[in-house]
Design an enzyme around this catalytic site. Structure first.
Site, PDB file in Angstrom:
ATOM      1  N   SER A 116     -52.121  -0.832 -15.127  1.00 14.66           N
ATOM      2  CA  SER A 116     -51.185  -0.030 -14.341  1.00 14.66           C
ATOM      3  C   SER A 116     -50.649  -0.862 -13.187  1.00 14.66           C
ATOM      4  O   SER A 116     -51.373  -1.687 -12.619  1.00 14.66           O
ATOM      5  CB  SER A 116     -51.886   1.218 -13.788  1.00 14.66           C
ATOM      6  OG  SER A 116     -51.058   1.887 -12.851  1.00 14.66           O
ATOM      7  N   TYR A 124     -58.754   5.556  -9.998  1.00 15.25           N
ATOM      8  CA  TYR A 124     -57.875   5.069 -11.064  1.00 15.25           C
ATOM      9  C   TYR A 124     -57.412   3.647 -10.790  1.00 15.25           C
ATOM     10  O   TYR A 124     -57.537   2.754 -11.649  1.00 15.25           O
ATOM     11  CB  TYR A 124     -56.687   6.008 -11.206  1.00 15.25           C
ATOM     12  CG  TYR A 124     -55.646   5.563 -12.200  1.00 15.25           C
ATOM     13  CD1 TYR A 124     -55.892   5.652 -13.566  1.00 15.25           C
ATOM     14  CD2 TYR A 124     -54.415   5.067 -11.782  1.00 15.25           C
ATOM     15  CE1 TYR A 124     -54.937   5.252 -14.491  1.00 15.25           C
ATOM     16  CE2 TYR A 124     -53.455   4.669 -12.699  1.00 15.25           C
ATOM     17  CZ  TYR A 124     -53.718   4.755 -14.041  1.00 15.25           C
ATOM     18  OH  TYR A 124     -52.779   4.348 -14.960  1.00 15.25           O
TER      19      TYR A 124
END
Length: 248
Positions: free
Chosen positions: A144, A155
């Site tokens: 990401s 995350y």
């Protein structure tokens, strides 16, 4: 460019979103598929569609938050005698958005790391030695581009750890025909990205699967899907091989 016709690929998180699109793309190029999701029922739709494309395929279930289930999944694939040569570690989880980020619970980190870092690492450790022995393999780990967002600390930290893992282990196969690289689909309107995301899931292709098809013996690279929008697969591979170098 690599020809994947007749090869076997494991795709995690294949029942929806970008994993679903990647599975259909790979099937269109003749690649046989092992389709992972949390339950077999979740994979029924994509399994039927890829089989209709004329490839061999079957579904496998595991909760990637449970390391034991990951190990059992890999054992079941081995017991079927499936020669996995391509891995798309696509599945991921974003557990919460914490406006009061100083109150982020430990569970955000433990769950995120198990699904986003540890499970992909287990899969890599399982298949990379087999790929090295055979002399061919492709692994693409989904990362990401998230930055400066402590509201999603679990995350973002788990994806940063996956980046580090991928780059480090990639140094051991650099210059061989076993390649491990990173793909960033961008912020897409998926169950993970949410409906406020600016990009449709389709914008992630061919970027997220370019690492399967490159054929230049370079690992540890970051393939951002935004760099490949509007390209054919052939154009994407040429662009990656000519402009995106290894970090070693």
């Amino acid at each position: 460019m690599v020809d994947v016709k007749g090869k076997w690929a494991l795709i995690t998180g294949a029942s929806r979103g970008i994993g679903y699109l990647a599975a259909k793309f790979m099937a269109e190029h003749g690649c046989n598929l092992v389709l992972h999701s949390r339950t077999l029922e979740h994979s029924e739709k994509v399994l039927g569609e890829v089989k209709a494309a004329g490839v061999e395929a079957y579904a496998i279930a595991a909760d990637l938050a449970d390391a034991e289930q990951v190990a059992v999944m890999l054992k079941k694939i081995d017991e079927k005698g499936t020669p996995i040569e391509v891995v798309l570690n696509n599945a991921g989880v974003q557990v919460a958005y914490r406006n009061d980020f100083y109150e982020t619970p430990v569970s955000d980190f433990t769950t995120s790391f198990q699904v986003n870092t540890i499970a992909p690492a287990m899969i890599c450790y399982h298949y990379m030695p087999k790929m090295v022995e055979k002399g061919f393999g492709r692994i693409v780990n989904t990362t990401s581009g998230i930055r400066l967002d402590p509201q999603q600390a679990g995350y973002s930290a788990s994806k940063a750890a996956l980046d580090k893992f991928t780059i480090d282990i990639g140094s051991k196969v650099q210059g061989t025909d076993v390649l491990i690289n990173l793909a960033d689909p961008g912020w897409c309107r998926t169950d993970l990205g949410g409906q406020s995301a600016p990009n449709p899931p389709e914008s992630a292709l061919p970027g997220v699967i370019t690492g399967v098809f490159v054929n230049d013996k370079k690992s540890g690279r970051y393939f951002g899907a935004g760099n490949f929008i509007g390209m054919t697969l052939e154009q994407a591979v040429k662009h990656a091989e000519s402009t995106m170098d290894s970090p070693y």
